[in-house]
Design an enzyme around this catalytic site. Structure first.
Site, PDB file in Angstrom:
ATOM      1  N   CYS A 119      43.175  42.234  30.165  1.00  0.00           N
ATOM      2  CA  CYS A 119      42.656  41.101  31.276  1.00  0.00           C
ATOM      3  C   CYS A 119      43.803  40.783  31.137  1.00  0.00           C
ATOM      4  O   CYS A 119      44.258  39.553  32.172  1.00  0.00           O
ATOM      5  CB  CYS A 119      40.874  40.837  31.123  1.00  0.00           C
ATOM      6  N   GLY A 120      44.590  40.057  30.241  1.00  0.00           N
ATOM      7  CA  GLY A 120      45.496  39.059  30.454  1.00  0.00           C
ATOM      8  C   GLY A 120      44.455  37.813  30.203  1.00  0.00           C
ATOM      9  O   GLY A 120      43.400  37.105  29.998  1.00  0.00           O
TER      10      GLY A 120
END
Length: 286
Positions: free
Chosen positions: A115-116
């Site tokens: 997801c960063g």
């Protein structure tokens, strides 16, 4: 560095029959990014192009915009108790006089490969901090044929060398409006693959990427849309779905966002003015 893939023993079951065999897996290791000696972020990535990854990450953070703003990037020795160099810690030094936003100095973020930096920025923050607004290039109109876009997933897949051996990597690629492949990077995290693409462009003095299409495997998250906008990329295409926030960001910034790009079909979520569409497509129905 020879660490992109690793071998592991597996038990293979086919039609009830068991066998053992070595399997090739994509490597995943942490990379700590330091800025001026201070820890900034940790991301799980596939080793390789680490300097480009760090540079691209700082482009998306609004810290870097050109190669002359970057002094150097080095691997840090002494990252372990015995002082060995693991090649998992890089330190980025900015050129003299390059300002560093306060937010980058104060926070420590952990970036997962899935997801960063989820939810870390608002739509308005991206729009106001990008160095290259996407509507700032009227002298170089950008148009691409839907048929050209439709051919990109197969070209992306054909160029994924490590995926062919492991089946476990995402990819990001830059194409021209004629569908010519300019660059491709693979990584266990799709956001890392994009950072490697953008970082290489920065190192080569090619930002902004105002004449390129960014094609990504998987879905189009808010973060990938953010990275495209921060690098001046006018078109982001993905083989899977975008998120609602990615669509909102595209509409806010003028990014052309295409999802579900499979075969001859695709969904255009924003920025349809850059596609050479039939006239009747100009009046969408609910």
């Amino acid at each position: 560095m020879g660490r992109v893939t690793e071998r592991r023993r597996v038990i293979r079951i086919r039609d009830g029959a068991l066998s053992t065999r070595p399997d090739t897996l994509v490597a995943e290791e942490p990379l700590e990014i330091r800025l001026g000696g201070k820890p900034l972020a940790i991301t799980m990535r596939t080793p390789g192009d680490d300097f480009a990854l760090a540079a691209g990450f700082l482009v998306s953070e609004g810290v870097l915009a050109s190669a002359d703003e970057l002094a150097n990037i080095v691997y840090c020795a002494g990252a372990t108790a015995d002082g060995a160099n693991t090649y998992n810690v890089v330190d980025v030094r900015l050129a003299d006089g390059v300002p560093v936003p306060d937010i980058t100095l104060e926070r420590n973020v952990y970036t997962t490969s899935s997801c960063g930096l989820c939810g870390k920025a608002s739509l308005d923050a991206v729009r106001t901090t990008t160095r290259w607004p996407l509507d700032a290039f009227p002298a170089a109109p950008f148009r691409i044929e839907p048929a050209t876009l439709a051919a990109l997933p197969d070209r992306l897949r054909a160029a994924q060398r490590v995926f062919e051996r492991t089946g476990g990597l995402h990819a990001a690629a830059l194409f021209t409006t004629d569908g010519e492949l300019l660059d491709i990077r693979e990584d266990v995290g799709r956001h890392n693959a994009v950072d490697k693409i953008v970082g290489r462009a920065l190192q080569q003095g090619r930002l902004p990427l105002s004449s390129s299409v960014l094609m990504v495997s998987g879905r189009a998250s808010f973060e990938l849309a953010q990275k495209a906008v921060m690098a001046g990329v006018p078109v982001l295409a993905a083989v899977s779905a975008p998120s609602s926030l990615a669509v909102d960001l595209a509409a806010e910034t003028g990014l052309t966002l295409v999802g579900f790009l499979r075969g001859s079909s695709m969904n255009v979520y924003a920025g349809e003015h850059r596609l050479a569409l039939p006239a009747e497509a100009a009046t969408p129905t609910d």
